[in-house]
Design a protein around this motif. Structure first.
Motif, PDB file in Angstrom:
ATOM      1  N   UNK A  14       0.830  -1.198   0.000  1.00 60.24           N
ATOM      2  CA  UNK A  14       0.000   0.000   0.000  1.00 60.24           C
ATOM      3  C   UNK A  14       0.866   1.249   0.000  1.00 60.24           C
ATOM      4  N   UNK A  15       1.944   1.235   0.796  1.00 56.15           N
ATOM      5  CA  UNK A  15       2.856   2.377   0.839  1.00 56.15           C
ATOM      6  C   UNK A  15       3.535   2.597  -0.503  1.00 56.15           C
ATOM      7  N   UNK A  16       3.908   1.502  -1.174  1.00 58.58           N
ATOM      8  CA  UNK A  16       4.515   1.633  -2.498  1.00 58.58           C
ATOM      9  C   UNK A  16       3.544   2.291  -3.469  1.00 58.58           C
ATOM     10  N   UNK A  17       2.299   1.821  -3.436  1.00 61.53           N
ATOM     11  CA  UNK A  17       1.296   2.369  -4.352  1.00 61.53           C
ATOM     12  C   UNK A  17       1.094   3.862  -4.088  1.00 61.53           C
ATOM     13  N   UNK A  18       0.905   4.225  -2.811  1.00 63.39           N
ATOM     14  CA  UNK A  18       0.688   5.638  -2.470  1.00 63.39           C
ATOM     15  C   UNK A  18       1.893   6.483  -2.862  1.00 63.39           C
ATOM     16  N   UNK A  19       3.093   5.971  -2.568  1.00 62.62           N
ATOM     17  CA  UNK A  19       4.312   6.724  -2.854  1.00 62.62           C
ATOM     18  C   UNK A  19       4.460   6.982  -4.351  1.00 62.62           C
ATOM     19  N   UNK A  20       4.272   5.943  -5.159  1.00 62.48           N
ATOM     20  CA  UNK A  20       4.456   6.110  -6.597  1.00 62.48           C
ATOM     21  C   UNK A  20       3.331   6.945  -7.214  1.00 62.48           C
ATOM     22  N   UNK A  21       2.121   6.815  -6.685  1.00 60.60           N
ATOM     23  CA  UNK A  21       1.026   7.636  -7.189  1.00 60.60           C
ATOM     24  C   UNK A  21       1.302   9.113  -6.923  1.00 60.60           C
ATOM     25  N   UNK A  22       1.753   9.425  -5.702  1.00 59.69           N
ATOM     26  CA  UNK A  22       2.042  10.821  -5.351  1.00 59.69           C
ATOM     27  C   UNK A  22       3.179  11.374  -6.203  1.00 59.69           C
ATOM     28  N   UNK A  23       4.234  10.560  -6.383  1.00 54.52           N
ATOM     29  CA  UNK A  23       5.355  11.023  -7.207  1.00 54.52           C
ATOM     30  C   UNK A  23       4.937  11.177  -8.662  1.00 54.52           C
ATOM     31  N   UNK A  24       4.045  10.293  -9.121  1.00 55.24           N
ATOM     32  CA  UNK A  24       3.520  10.430 -10.474  1.00 55.24           C
ATOM     33  C   UNK A  24       2.691  11.693 -10.635  1.00 55.24           C
ATOM     34  N   UNK A  25       1.926  12.045  -9.585  1.00 61.06           N
ATOM     35  CA  UNK A  25       1.133  13.271  -9.620  1.00 61.06           C
ATOM     36  C   UNK A  25       2.033  14.508  -9.625  1.00 61.06           C
ATOM     37  N   UNK A  26       3.160  14.419  -8.918  1.00 57.79           N
ATOM     38  CA  UNK A  26       4.047  15.577  -8.780  1.00 57.79           C
ATOM     39  C   UNK A  26       4.740  15.935 -10.085  1.00 57.79           C
ATOM     40  N   UNK A  27       5.018  14.938 -10.895  1.00 62.26           N
ATOM     41  CA  UNK A  27       5.771  15.185 -12.121  1.00 62.26           C
ATOM     42  C   UNK A  27       4.856  15.766 -13.198  1.00 62.26           C
ATOM     43  N   UNK A  28       5.462  16.553 -14.074  1.00 61.78           N
ATOM     44  CA  UNK A  28       4.743  17.100 -15.226  1.00 61.78           C
ATOM     45  C   UNK A  28       5.314  16.455 -16.486  1.00 61.78           C
ATOM     46  N   UNK A  29       4.585  15.480 -17.075  1.00 60.20           N
ATOM     47  CA  UNK A  29       5.137  14.733 -18.218  1.00 60.20           C
ATOM     48  C   UNK A  29       5.614  15.611 -19.364  1.00 60.20           C
ATOM     49  N   UNK A  30       4.893  16.700 -19.646  1.00 61.92           N
ATOM     50  CA  UNK A  30       5.290  17.562 -20.757  1.00 61.92           C
ATOM     51  C   UNK A  30       6.624  18.250 -20.504  1.00 61.92           C
ATOM     52  N   UNK A  31       7.041  18.316 -19.238  1.00 64.02           N
ATOM     53  CA  UNK A  31       8.344  18.884 -18.917  1.00 64.02           C
ATOM     54  C   UNK A  31       9.437  17.827 -18.904  1.00 64.02           C
ATOM     55  N   UNK A  32       9.052  16.574 -18.616  1.00 63.10           N
ATOM     56  CA  UNK A  32      10.036  15.486 -18.567  1.00 63.10           C
ATOM     57  C   UNK A  32      10.451  15.062 -19.963  1.00 63.10           C
ATOM     58  N   UNK A  33       9.467  14.818 -20.817  1.00 62.26           N
ATOM     59  CA  UNK A  33       9.754  14.277 -22.143  1.00 62.26           C
ATOM     60  C   UNK A  33       9.986  15.408 -23.144  1.00 62.26           C
ATOM     61  N   UNK A  34      11.040  16.175 -22.860  1.00 60.66           N
ATOM     62  CA  UNK A  34      11.479  17.242 -23.746  1.00 60.66           C
ATOM     63  C   UNK A  34      12.925  16.973 -24.144  1.00 60.66           C
ATOM     64  N   UNK A  35      13.365  17.589 -25.220  1.00 66.23           N
ATOM     65  CA  UNK A  35      14.724  17.351 -25.720  1.00 66.23           C
ATOM     66  C   UNK A  35      15.796  17.701 -24.694  1.00 66.23           C
ATOM     67  N   UNK A  36      15.723  18.840 -24.005  1.00 68.50           N
ATOM     68  CA  UNK A  36      16.782  19.166 -23.030  1.00 68.50           C
ATOM     69  C   UNK A  36      16.892  18.141 -21.906  1.00 68.50           C
ATOM     70  N   UNK A  37      15.745  17.620 -21.440  1.00 64.78           N
ATOM     71  CA  UNK A  37      15.772  16.648 -20.349  1.00 64.78           C
ATOM     72  C   UNK A  37      16.176  15.273 -20.863  1.00 64.78           C
TER      73      UNK A  37
END
Length: 493
Positions: A277-300
């Motif tokens: 349960x902790x793994x699920x909550x942790x990864x869900x929260x971290x997934x919510x925190x990230x902005x995919x359009x900022x991650x999958x860019x050429x500079x990154x």
């Protein structure tokens, strides 16, 4: 948008989707943590869910809380007899190995125009440790079997190296904020943290085993509350005395896993489920925190690919081969350990520290670390089994059997326990009846697993090839029974 829906419904749907994803992960050969992160990103601001979550402090707190329980559960399920032969090697990898990885990563990163040498070391420190959640999840749920002491080494290293990564990350941040901080002061702080963490974990583990034997809890369903309180108290008390809480809870788990106390099996099962349960909550929260359009860019992505390449093919192998230079592991085993340096939630959690400190490049670093974790888990996680086979280190995975009954340590049971014993095809007892085994008094066969069937043994029941006996009795007597069976095999040969 999910914001307009009842929050209980939102949480319930996310947990249900994560449960389905965890079930599908084995079938589609994708690590569950990647699917959990994907669900979080889909529910986030750039996904169809549209949830706007950008609180780095909250994500850091959730990650710290979750990781404490994940490490405790990992320690609880670790058998001391399995890790005892590799403890020294594991400690070297989880301390010196993490430091060497951070330094080896800082060198090429400092050559890039985006970072100076201090930022490069901070990034190296953040991605320096293998992730317990990733390794435990893949080795156990993906049924990756490896020979000899490799599996306990990998699990022990991944469970015990997070404290070093946390220390290096916080040290790097301190270095950035206070450039003239004395190195001796940092060295003393490291020694105090590790010594206090180890001592508190050992003491709290022993205290927990002692105290739970003396608790007179009327309702056994309350014992999980005791387990939760032990984890939180151990972590909080250790941090209060300037120790490393992550190391403390992991050692506390190992000590409790090797101890005897009431309802141990039930408590272990509870913490296993709670850790998921902790793994699920942790990864869900971290997934919510990230902005995919900022991650999958050429500079990154461009810098991320360079970072991932250096981490997988340079930094991790260098650290492993240096730390194992005097070990008994051969070249192929060292190569496999090098490849099993998976990164997971811990680097992402550590990447929130620069965000909470207001570092100018914090957001770029967070996106970069997130991309590195994705490439590490997708490439290394998906190829573990194939690499093990290619190196000739794969081993048959023993499927855990689910019996139609369960036994636990209860008041007055002493040191009695259940144990499974597999009969080898050429065992001397094959063809003999149960009554002819002449077990010590107090040792009995509860069930016989034969293929997909379970048999209730009787005196005239004849033992067959590949039977698995579920025994019950005192630990010492059960060990004698196993030794006698082994000697009979040798005698027969």
């Amino acid at each position: 948008m999910l914001q307009t829906v009842n929050p209980f419904l939102v949480a319930g749907l996310l947990f249900f989707m994560s449960l389905v994803a965890g079930t599908l992960s084995e079938k589609i050969k994708v690590p569950a943590l990647i699917l959990f992160l994907a669900i979080g990103m889909l529910a986030g601001v750039d996904g169809p869910g549209g949830l706007n979550f950008s609180d780095a402090n909250a994500a850091n707190s959730v990650g710290t809380f979750a990781l404490a329980f994940i490490l405790f559960s990992g320690g609880f399920q670790t058998r001391w007899l399995d890790i005892k032969p590799i403890v020294t090697q594991g400690v070297v990898l989880s301390t010196l190995g993490v430091f060497l990885t951070a330094v080896a990563m800082a060198v090429p990163l400092a050559m890039l125009p985006q970072f100076d040498y201090k930022d490069a070391f901070l990034l190296g420190a953040i991605i320096s440790s293998t992730d317990a959640a990733a390794v435990f999840s893949i080795l156990r749920t993906q049924k990756v079997g490896v020979k000899g002491a490799l599996k306990p080494l990998l699990e022990f290293e991944s469970g015990s190296n997070d404290p070093m990564a946390v220390f290096l990350t916080l040290t790097a941040i301190t270095w950035l904020k206070t450039p003239d901080v004395p190195v001796t002061e940092l060295a003393v702080k490291f020694v105090v943290q590790m010594a206090a963490g180890g001592a508190m974990g050992l003491l709290m583990g022993r205290f927990a085993c002692w105290a739970i034997q003396r608790l007179k809890v009327a309702n056994e369903a309350l014992y999980p509350v005791w387990g939760i309180s032990i984890v939180m108290t151990t972590f909080g008390l250790t941090e209060s005395v300037y120790g490393n809480g992550y190391l403390a809870v992991y050692i506390c788990g190992i000590v409790m896993g090797g101890g005897d106390f009431l309802y141990k099996y039930s408590l272990q099962r509870f913490h296993e489920g709670f850790a998921w349960l902790m793994q699920i909550i942790m990864f869900l929260v971290l997934g919510l925190l990230v902005t995919p359009f900022e991650v999958f860019t050429a500079p990154v992505m461009s810098i991320g690919l360079v970072t991932s390449f250096c981490l997988m093919f340079v930094a991790r192998p260098v650290a492993v081969f240096v730390c194992t230079v005097f070990s008994r592991f051969n070249f192929r085993e060292k190569l496999f350990v090098s490849w099993t340096g998976l990164r997971g939630a811990v680097p992402i959690i550590l990447a929130t520290y620069p965000l909470t400190e207001g570092h100018p490049q914090a957001k770029y670093m967070f996106n970069l670390i997130f991309f590195v974790v994705l490439t590490s888990v997708m490439l290394q996680g998906k190829t573990l089994a194939n690499v093990a086979k290619w190196l000739g280190l794969d081993a048959a995975v023993r499927e855990a059997k689910t019996y139609p009954l369960a036994f636990d340590i209860t008041p007055g049971a002493g040191t009695e326990e259940t144990r499974e014993v597999d009969l080898l095809p050429d065992a001397a007892v094959i063809g003999h009846t149960v009554s002819e085994l002449k077990f010590p008094e107090g040792v009995t066969i509860l069930l016989i697993n034969r293929g997909t069937k379970f048999l209730i043994p009787k005196g005239g029941t004849v033992l067959e090839r590949d039977d698995t006996l579920l025994l019950f009795g005192e630990r010492a007597k059960l060990s004698d029974v196993e030794k006698n069976l082994a000697r009979r095999v040798e005698t027969e040969e």
